[in-house]
Every structure is written in structure tokens, then in C-alpha cells.
Write an enzyme that holds these catalytic residues in place. Structure first.
Site, short mmCIF file in Angstrom:
data_model
loop_
_atom_site.label_atom_id
_atom_site.label_comp_id
_atom_site.label_asym_id
_atom_site.label_seq_id
_atom_site.Cartn_x
_atom_site.Cartn_y
_atom_site.Cartn_z
N ASP A 1 -20.31 -7.94 39.42
CA ASP A 1 -19.42 -9.02 39.81
C ASP A 1 -18.41 -8.47 40.81
OD1 ASP A 1 -20.79 -10.34 37.86
OD2 ASP A 1 -19.06 -10.72 36.55
N ASP B 1 -22.10 -22.62 31.66
CA ASP B 1 -21.02 -21.83 31.08
C ASP B 1 -20.27 -22.72 30.09
OD1 ASP B 1 -21.78 -19.82 32.86
OD2 ASP B 1 -20.45 -20.59 34.41
#
Length: 241
Positions: free
Chosen positions: A11, A130
Site C-alpha cells: 500500500d 469493504d
């Protein structure tokens, strides 16, 4: 049975490899160069990399040059996520030669566009779900995005070929995955699932591999690798048993 996909994660925020805790942009740990992290994973035997532009995901910037540099430095498959919400951003993402592009917010906020993209590009597109409870999160996890199962039904009808399911409360915590959530999603839909969030041990991975028969296709592993809970080589050995 299709080979279980093990995806170490990189990330990127402000040019650095980071890990967030429970989706909080302010609660991050920095781990250095994204390219070095990615190359280390490739050298350890990874077949896949899960690559996220966090600044693009949160709508606060872009790491497009670094993303492209990471992908061009590798000879393994990459799935790319972060800020892909328009034809232009999708075209740029596909132009990086990544194997798969992940839609997040756009799949929730612009269903007609997501439907068009899924039908046009098929297996090149995955959708990230998510979740907090049964409510989806959007815009880098800072906005609600509707009911999980309503979204699954719509996206499956559109022909989505892969979901990435993350329990946000587990992400970056090393507290173990939400196996119950994953099982519910797999039982609700026939679309294959990549598990994400909370993986903390080789036993967690082993359990996920054992869920292939209900639809778990792979797992994204982040903080456990960076914090040394286990090595990628050990994880690959578990997956390939």
C-alpha cells in the site's frame, strides 16, 4: 481446483509503503520503498502482488508514477487498486499492464458505470467489498456505501467475476480474519472471493485454503508479513501443500 492466490500487499501513501490500522489514514506504519517491498516479495516466490494507491483511494493525491514503476519492475501478476472511478482512471490503470483492476467506491456510488465496466472487461475487473458489520464503506472507508448483500446481488447480476472482501475492523490488527463474514458471503453468492484483513498466522492461512470449496479463491496478506509474524516463503508452503 484453481490454484489458491496468495497476494502480499504493498500500500502506497506519499511515495512510501505503509500499512493502515482499521482503515484509519492517520494510524499508519511506514515500511520504506514500495519497489523494494515488491521486489522482496517477488524474490521470495510470490506469483501475485496486491498494489494499492492509498492517496488516490482517499482522494488526496496520486502515486501513479511509483505504481507504474513498481509494476514495470516486476514479472509477476499485479492487481491494482485505488481511486479507479472514471473511464480515464480505469484506462490509466489498465494501461499499466496489471493483471486485474479493483473497483471500490465507484462500484458502490456509480452502479451504471460499474456495470458497464464489468461487462466490458470481464475478468480484468474485481470489486472490493469493504465492510463494517453488513454496511459497506466507500471513499477510502470514510463514507457508508450501502448494504453488503444488496451490492453483491447487483454486482453478481452484472457479471462480476471476483470479490475482495475486507472486514475493516480486522484490517491491520493481526486479530485473525472474519471467517464468519467470509462464509456468509460465499454462501450467499457463487462469485469467488479473495479474503482480506486480519490474517495473523499460518493457521489463518491454512483455514482459508480449506475454504476453497465454498468459494475462497485467495488471500491478501499485509501486516503479518511486514511485522514478521511469518515469512512469505512459509505462507507459500502452506498454500501449496
Amino acid at each position: 481446483m484453481k490454484k489458491f492466490e496468495l497476494l502480499p500487499a504493498v500500500d502506497i501513501k506519499q511515495g512510501r509503503a505503509v500499512r493502515l490500522k482499521q482503515g484509519e489514514i492517520s494510524d499508519k506504519t511506514i515500511y520504506g520503498s514500495p519497489i523494494e517491498c515488491a521486489l522482496d516479495f517477488q524474490q521470495a516466490g510470490a506469483d501475485w502482488l496486491h498494489l494499492v494507491d492509498l492517496d488516490a483511494a482517499f482522494g488526496v493525491g496520486s502515486n501513479a508514477e511509483i505504481v507504474l514503476e513498481v509494476i514495470n519492475s516486476l514479472n509477476i501478476k499485479v492487481e491494482l487498486s485505488g481511486g479507479i472511478r472514471t473511464d480515464e482512471s480505469l484506462s490509466k490503470a489498465l494501461g499499466t499492464n496489471c493483471e486485474r483492476v479493483i473497483l471500490g467506491t465507484a462500484a458502490l456510488e456509480d452502479p451504471s458505470w460499474a456495470s458497464k465496466v464489468i461487462k466490458q472487461y470481464g475478468q480484468k475487473i474485481a470489486v472490493s467489498l469493504d465492510v463494517r458489520g453488513e454496511i459497506l464503506a466507500a471513499r477510502g472507508w470514510v463514507r457508508e456505501g450501502g448494504n453488503l448483500y444488496e451490492a453483491i446481488t447487483r454486482l453478481a447480476d452484472d457479471g462480476c467475476s471476483l470479490f475482495i472482501v475486507t472486514d475493516i475492523s480486522k484490517d491491520g490488527t493481526l486479530a485473525g480474519p472474519n471467517f464468519e463474514l467470509l462464509e456468509r458471503v460465499c454462501n450467499f453468492s457463487k462469485v469467488p472471493v479473495i479474503a482480506s484483513g486480519g490474517i495473523s498466522s499460518l493457521a489463518d492461512l491454512e483455514k482459508l485454503v480449506g475454504m476453497q470449496d465454498i468459494g475462497i479463491q485467495g488471500a491478501i496478506v499485509g501486516k503479518a508479513l511486514y511485522e514478521g509474524a511469518f515469512t512469505l516463503i512459509d505462507a507459500i508452503n502452506v498454500v501449496n501443500k
